[in-house]
Design an enzyme around this catalytic site. Structure first.
Site, short mmCIF file in Angstrom:
data_model
loop_
_atom_site.label_atom_id
_atom_site.label_comp_id
_atom_site.label_asym_id
_atom_site.label_seq_id
_atom_site.Cartn_x
_atom_site.Cartn_y
_atom_site.Cartn_z
N GLU A 92 -6.36 12.94 -13.67
CA GLU A 92 -5.55 13.74 -14.58
C GLU A 92 -4.93 12.84 -15.65
O GLU A 92 -4.57 11.69 -15.39
CB GLU A 92 -4.44 14.48 -13.82
CG GLU A 92 -4.98 15.62 -12.97
CD GLU A 92 -3.90 16.49 -12.36
OE1 GLU A 92 -4.13 17.71 -12.25
OE2 GLU A 92 -2.82 15.96 -12.01
N CYS A 116 4.02 5.84 -2.68
CA CYS A 116 5.45 6.11 -2.91
C CYS A 116 5.77 7.51 -2.41
O CYS A 116 5.04 8.47 -2.71
CB CYS A 116 5.78 5.98 -4.39
SG CYS A 116 5.44 4.34 -5.08
N CYS A 119 5.97 10.60 -4.87
CA CYS A 119 4.88 10.76 -5.84
C CYS A 119 3.68 11.46 -5.22
O CYS A 119 3.21 11.08 -4.14
CB CYS A 119 4.47 9.39 -6.38
SG CYS A 119 3.14 9.45 -7.60
N GLY A 159 -2.47 5.93 -10.16
CA GLY A 159 -2.88 4.56 -9.89
C GLY A 159 -1.85 3.50 -10.19
O GLY A 159 -0.83 3.76 -10.85
N GLU A 160 -2.10 2.31 -9.69
CA GLU A 160 -1.28 1.12 -9.93
C GLU A 160 -2.02 0.23 -10.92
O GLU A 160 -3.02 -0.41 -10.58
CB GLU A 160 -1.03 0.38 -8.60
CG GLU A 160 -0.47 -1.03 -8.73
CD GLU A 160 0.77 -1.12 -9.61
OE1 GLU A 160 0.69 -1.83 -10.63
OE2 GLU A 160 1.79 -0.49 -9.29
N SER A 189 3.19 0.50 -16.59
CA SER A 189 4.15 0.69 -15.51
C SER A 189 3.57 0.19 -14.19
O SER A 189 2.41 0.45 -13.88
CB SER A 189 4.52 2.17 -15.40
OG SER A 189 5.40 2.39 -14.32
N CYS A 337 6.31 13.46 -14.40
CA CYS A 337 6.24 12.17 -13.71
C CYS A 337 6.25 12.38 -12.19
O CYS A 337 7.10 13.07 -11.65
CB CYS A 337 7.44 11.31 -14.12
SG CYS A 337 7.51 9.71 -13.32
#
EC number: 2.1.1.192
Length: 351
Positions: A92, A116, A119, A159-160, A189, A337
């Site tokens: 997305e 997290c 999330c 994702g990270e 981020s 978010c």
């Protein structure tokens, strides 16, 4: 798998065209059609001979665009796209408009391994990291869907990013050089991955020639104990070590660090939490971005009251911490978010 042309620089496309036995100007045409005109496939590039286009497709070469599966628009005009990759995965991306700007929130992975608790993305785990062209495509897809040029990019989707730093940095190069979006309008981020922050500035200097994008670090707590409750992977990255790495990033790049802090009602939103946070981050050039919790199905966290949010903000402000409150956008379409996930919702706007 298709050999994607999207994500390549003007020089790379020119060299590629020459390697295919074409004149250098074909590479310049290709760059214009991919980035300026938004060609979705070689079939769209009508200035190329049909025989050459057919030969390239036969050889497994194409632009490398993703397929739009679903398109939804929130009441505040925030637009969420569900995109399908060549191997059938879905991601997305979100376009967030205001009068002055269009911000695109891009994903860097299919899913997320950080888990997290607040999330939605991490609830499904990680499938794989995205390639450069799959990241850049999200910006082009939002531009196409909203018929407006994106001005800002935030790597705050699925994702990270620092677990996919090579593709992310190359995507930043492409967004900067090929789409004309300045690095200072790009934010990366991270929740914090041990050993990656010290390397990020150096790697960015090597790959981009400079590191002018904004680094946003997701703290979400004023101390290690509470942070570990909210972010399971935080146990591997002590709070003090994370802040020290942020100071190193500031020293190397000269760019202040932004700290993200999701406010969870009754959990991390008390005045004493704000005071402790100010003590931790007030010692160097930084900015705190407060985010009111956006609900997800799997958790029973609560969104703080406006009064509680304002009280938290005032404590930080009185202690000299630069602070702002991010407005929640796209809530009614789960586009805010922490709400992104790999799923298709009921039809809203036809693709």
């Amino acid at each position: 798998m298709t050999q994607a042309l999207l994500g390549r620089s003007a020089a790379e496309l020119q060299d590629w065209a020459v390697a295919q036995g074409q004149k250098p100007f074909r590479g310049r045409q290709l760059h214009d059609w991919i980035y300026a005109k938004g060609a979705r496939s070689l079939a769209d590039i009508t200035v190329f001979p049909k025989t050459w286009r057919a030969a390239l497709v036969e050889a497994g070469v194409d632009v490398g665009r993703l397929k739009e599966v679903h398109h939804s628009v929130a009441t505040d005009a925030t637009t969420k796209l569900l995109l399908s990759t060549e191997d059938g995965e879905t991601i997305e991306t979100v376009g967030i408009p205001t009068d002055q700007r269009l911000t695109v929130c891009v994903s860097s992975q299919v899913g997320c391994p950080m888990a997290c608790r607040f999330c939605a993305t991490g609830k499904g785990g990680l499938q794989r990291s995205l390639q450069t062209h799959e990241i850049v495509d999200q910006v082009l897809s939002v531009r196409e869907a909203m018929d407006r040029r994106p001005s800002h990019i935030v790597f705050m989707g699925m994702g990270e990013p620092l677990l996919n730093s090579s593709a992310v940095l190359e995507a930043i190069r492409c967004l900067n050089d090929d789409l004309g979006i300045g690095q200072r309008r790009i934010t990366v981020s991270t929740v914090g991955v041990p050993k990656t922050l010290p390397q990020l500035a150096e790697l960015a200097m090597q790959r981009l020639g400079r590191a002018q994008f904004t680094l946003a670090v997701s703290l979400h707590a004023p101390n290690q104990r509470l942070r570990e409750e909210l972010i399971p992977t935080a146990h591997a990255y002590p709070y003090d070590a994370l802040l020290e790495d942020c100071r190193h990033y500031l020293d190397v790049t000269g760019r202040r660090v932004s700290f993200e802090y999701i406010l969870l009602g009754g959990l991390n939103d008390q005045p004493e939490h704000a005071a402790e946070l100010a003590d931790r981050v007030g010692g160097f050039q930084s900015h705190v971005n407060l985010i009111a919790y956006n609900p997800i199905e799997e958790e029973e966290f609560k969104r703080p009251t406006p009064q509680r949010i304002e009280a938290f903000r005032r404590v930080l402000e009185r202690r000299g911490v630069a602070v702002s409150l991010r407005a929640s956008r796209g809530l009614d379409q789960n586009a805010a978010c922490g709400q992104l996930r790999r799923q298709q919702m009921a039809p809203n706007t036809p693709s």
